[in-house]
Structure formats: C-alpha cells, structure tokens
Design a protein around this motif. Structure first.
Motif, PDB file in Angstrom:
ATOM      1  N   GLU A  42       0.833  -1.205   0.000  1.00 47.83           N
ATOM      2  CA  GLU A  42       0.000   0.000   0.000  1.00 47.83           C
ATOM      3  C   GLU A  42       0.867   1.254   0.000  1.00 47.83           C
ATOM      4  N   ILE A  43       1.954   1.230   0.769  1.00 50.76           N
ATOM      5  CA  ILE A  43       2.869   2.369   0.791  1.00 50.76           C
ATOM      6  C   ILE A  43       3.532   2.540  -0.572  1.00 50.76           C
ATOM      7  N   GLY A  48       5.716   4.981  -3.920  1.00 52.95           N
ATOM      8  CA  GLY A  48       6.891   4.438  -4.573  1.00 52.95           C
ATOM      9  C   GLY A  48       7.696   3.539  -3.650  1.00 52.95           C
ATOM     10  N   LEU A  49       8.579   2.754  -4.264  1.00 52.56           N
ATOM     11  CA  LEU A  49       9.374   1.792  -3.499  1.00 52.56           C
ATOM     12  C   LEU A  49      10.287   2.480  -2.501  1.00 52.56           C
ATOM     13  N   GLY A  50      10.781   3.664  -2.834  1.00 53.10           N
ATOM     14  CA  GLY A  50      11.691   4.371  -1.945  1.00 53.10           C
ATOM     15  C   GLY A  50      11.062   4.746  -0.616  1.00 53.10           C
ATOM     16  N   ALA A  51       9.737   4.810  -0.550  1.00 55.10           N
ATOM     17  CA  ALA A  51       9.065   5.187   0.697  1.00 55.10           C
ATOM     18  C   ALA A  51       8.907   4.017   1.645  1.00 55.10           C
ATOM     19  N   LEU A  78      11.520  -8.317   2.790  1.00 54.66           N
ATOM     20  CA  LEU A  78      10.210  -7.689   2.629  1.00 54.66           C
ATOM     21  C   LEU A  78       9.968  -7.322   1.167  1.00 54.66           C
ATOM     22  N   VAL A  79      10.972  -6.749   0.508  1.00 55.21           N
ATOM     23  CA  VAL A  79      10.828  -6.371  -0.899  1.00 55.21           C
ATOM     24  C   VAL A  79      10.593  -7.606  -1.759  1.00 55.21           C
ATOM     25  N   LEU A  80      11.285  -8.694  -1.451  1.00 64.85           N
ATOM     26  CA  LEU A  80      11.074  -9.940  -2.192  1.00 64.85           C
ATOM     27  C   LEU A  80       9.634 -10.410  -2.058  1.00 64.85           C
ATOM     28  N   LEU A  81       9.090 -10.359  -0.844  1.00 65.05           N
ATOM     29  CA  LEU A  81       7.713 -10.788  -0.613  1.00 65.05           C
ATOM     30  C   LEU A  81       6.713  -9.836  -1.269  1.00 65.05           C
ATOM     31  N   MET A  82       7.038  -8.554  -1.291  1.00 65.84           N
ATOM     32  CA  MET A  82       6.189  -7.585  -1.981  1.00 65.84           C
ATOM     33  C   MET A  82       6.141  -7.888  -3.468  1.00 65.84           C
ATOM     34  N   GLN A  83       7.305  -8.161  -4.041  1.00 67.82           N
ATOM     35  CA  GLN A  83       7.376  -8.497  -5.458  1.00 67.82           C
ATOM     36  C   GLN A  83       6.574  -9.759  -5.760  1.00 67.82           C
ATOM     37  N   GLU A  84       6.712 -10.737  -4.889  1.00 69.18           N
ATOM     38  CA  GLU A  84       5.995 -11.995  -5.074  1.00 69.18           C
ATOM     39  C   GLU A  84       4.490 -11.768  -5.079  1.00 69.18           C
ATOM     40  N   GLU A  85       4.012 -10.946  -4.166  1.00 70.72           N
ATOM     41  CA  GLU A  85       2.581 -10.687  -4.070  1.00 70.72           C
ATOM     42  C   GLU A  85       2.096  -9.825  -5.240  1.00 70.72           C
ATOM     43  N   ALA A  86       2.876  -8.800  -5.604  1.00 70.07           N
ATOM     44  CA  ALA A  86       2.429  -7.850  -6.619  1.00 70.07           C
ATOM     45  C   ALA A  86       2.422  -8.440  -8.019  1.00 70.07           C
ATOM     46  N   ASP A 123      11.274  -1.010 -10.209  1.00 70.39           N
ATOM     47  CA  ASP A 123      12.427  -0.361  -9.583  1.00 70.39           C
ATOM     48  C   ASP A 123      13.256  -1.321  -8.740  1.00 70.39           C
ATOM     49  N   ILE A 124      12.804  -2.545  -8.577  1.00 68.39           N
ATOM     50  CA  ILE A 124      13.548  -3.517  -7.785  1.00 68.39           C
ATOM     51  C   ILE A 124      14.764  -3.974  -8.586  1.00 68.39           C
ATOM     52  N   PRO A 125      15.972  -3.834  -8.036  1.00 64.67           N
ATOM     53  CA  PRO A 125      17.175  -4.264  -8.778  1.00 64.67           C
ATOM     54  C   PRO A 125      17.124  -5.753  -9.090  1.00 64.67           C
TER      55      PRO A 125
END
Length: 309
Positions: A42-43, A48-51, A78-86, A123-125
């Motif tokens: 949600e954030i 954006g990812l930077g937030a 956390l970013v990995l799990l966000m990517q997986e969900e999104a 934006d995820i490397p």
C-alpha cells in the motif's frame, strides 16, 4: 552417487514458500507476514518503493519496527515478498489461450498489467531469478506453452526471456509516461505532441539525417503500439526457428555476453586510456558536425552565386 545436500533457504525465500518458522513471541493475533506485506505494498503503490521502510510499515500498522523484525528479518526479504505478491501468478486462461503463440501473448499481457498496477516492482534491482512460487509459476507457464514444439528446454527458457523482457521494458516506459500524465495533468496525446515539437526543434537533418526523416514521417505521433509490434516480430522469428528445428535445422547457439575488459576495469592507466578514447570520439563527432555545417554553408554560397549570375 551421493544424495544432494538441500540448500539452506534464505529467510525471504522460506517465507515466500511458507516453510519459515513463525515467531514464538510477538503480537501474533494482530501481526502476520501477510499483513506486513500488504501494508508495504500500500505504501509502495501510493508513494513508490523508496518510501518503503521497516519503520514506515510498522507505523502504518501501529507497531514498533522491532515487532516487524520478528516476522521479516530484513528489508530485502520484505521487498522480495512484496514483489511476489504484486506480480501474482499466470491465470488459467493464459495457460489455455490456444497455441504456443497465443499463450505467450496472453502471458505478456498479464505480466504487463501487473507492472502497470504496481509500477514500483520495476524499480527492484535484478540480482538473479527470484526462487519464489509465483516466479516459478510464470516460468512454468512459459515453458509449458512451448511443450508441443521441438524446442529444447534451454530454447524455451530463452523464448520466455524474450516475452518477459519485452513486458518489463514496456512496463517501464508505459509506467513512466503514466506518471508524467498524473504529475502534469496532461494526456498521452499532449505528451506525444510536445515530444515531437521538441525533437523537431533540436534534431537537424545535417546532424541526425535518419532520425530527422523519422520525425518528418510522423513516427513520434503514431498511435500504434511499438511493444506489441516488437513482440510480434520476435515471435515471428521464434516461429521460423521452430519450423527450422522441426526439419532438423538449428542455428548456432550463442554464448552469454560478457563485459569487455571487466577484469582490468580498475586499472588506472586503462581508465585513462578509455577516457582519452571517449574524448577523441567526442572531438570526432564535433568535427563531423562542423563539416556538415561547412558543407551546408558551401551549398548555400554556391546556390547564391548561381542565382546572382
């Protein structure tokens, strides 16, 4: 023959597959990995990812950052799990869309829509192929789309990279333009006209003859989808290769592209030589620009002389 040793899964991968140990302490009823990931997405969707930070997610959920670390031990996880969900997983409709080409086109369309809904994913490397369930599902769908073809598994993976790479690049460009539309409050047609006008003012036929010709032909005002065109032509090539493979005619396999001189990139004299080459190339471009300008002026003088005589 020895039994293969099972690798120790990184925490983020284990969480994605649902095999990580759950914390023994903490606000379990109010907190979960799913809630943390949902709040982080949600954030990211809003700012954006930077937030996204552990502190920001914790504040959104009304807990302390330390409470989050009991469930997700690092922001990278956390970013990995966000990517997986999104990014989700391919639909059954895409898996049953028809022949191999129709199925790959359906997968492309679905991936692109995921990127446009959650552009921060772009934006995820990239540090490798995420070994997560949804990533595996996309790869499986791409490979299975080519099951009835004579392509090897290596070739099927390569075709899948063509599709996913085109979707990733299309998502990057389209999401960028969508952001400009939101920020400037203008439509895509206005952006296209502004870009065309900018190019017409800056790009001359003398300096960039082919690009100027494209501008004059209205290429930057064309409303057709260049990414769909690129994918179609890429799949045309795949179709031709499949036909050749069916007849026992395969091309020579190419090797991975490597960075030239990567092993000496930190050498001071080598870097100085590279800098000198770049400066020389710039000087050559400037000289050619002056040559084109001088040629144009010479033609103008000749034309005036002819008209005066």
């Amino acid at each position: 023959m020895t039994d293969a040793v099972e690798p120790e899964l990184p925490r983020g991968i284990a969480l994605a597959w649902g095999v990580a140990a759950t914390p023994q302490r903490g606000p379990k009823r109010e907190m979960s990995v799913e809630r943390i990931v949902e709040a982080a997405i949600e954030i990211a969707d809003a700012e954006g990812l930077g937030a996204v930070s552990m502190a920001a997610v914790a504040a959104k959920l009304g807990f302390t950052p330390m409470s989050l670390y009991r469930y997700v031990t690092a922001k990278e996880d956390l970013v990995l799990l966000m990517q997986e969900e999104a990014t989700g997983s391919p639909s059954e409709a895409s898996r049953e869309a028809g022949g191999w080409r129709e199925r790959l086109e359906a997968l492309f369309g679905e991936q692109l829509q995921h990127y446009l809904r959650h552009p921060w994913v772009l934006d995820i490397p990239i540090s490798g192929v995420p070994a997560t369930p949804n990533t595996a599902a996309w790869m499986d769908a791409g490979i299975s789309a080519l099951d009835e073809t004579p392509l090897t598994y290596e070739e099927r993976l390569a075709v899948m990279l063509l599709v996913t790479g085109t979707a990733h690049w299309a998502g990057t460009v389209l999401a960028g333009y969508a952001r400009v539309e939101r920020e400037q409050g203008v439509g895509s047609d206005t952006i296209a006209r502004n870009e065309d006008a900018m190019f017409r003012a800056l790009i001359t036929a003398e300096a960039y003859p082919s690009l100027r010709a494209a501008i004059e032909a209205g290429a930057f005002l064309d409303e057709s989808d260049p990414f769909a065109f690129a994918l179609e032509r890429g799949l045309d090539g795949v179709a031709a290769y499949i036909a050749a493979a069916a007849e026992g005619r395969r091309g020579v396999r190419t090797q991975w592209v490597t960075l030239d001189d990567a092993d000496i990139a930190d050498d001071k004299k080598f870097r100085e030589a590279q800098k000198a080459v770049r400066q020389a190339e710039k000087a050559l471009r400037d000289a050619r620009k002056l040559e084109r300008l001088a040629a144009r002026e010479a033609r103008d003088r000749k034309a005036r002389q002819r008209s005066e005589s």
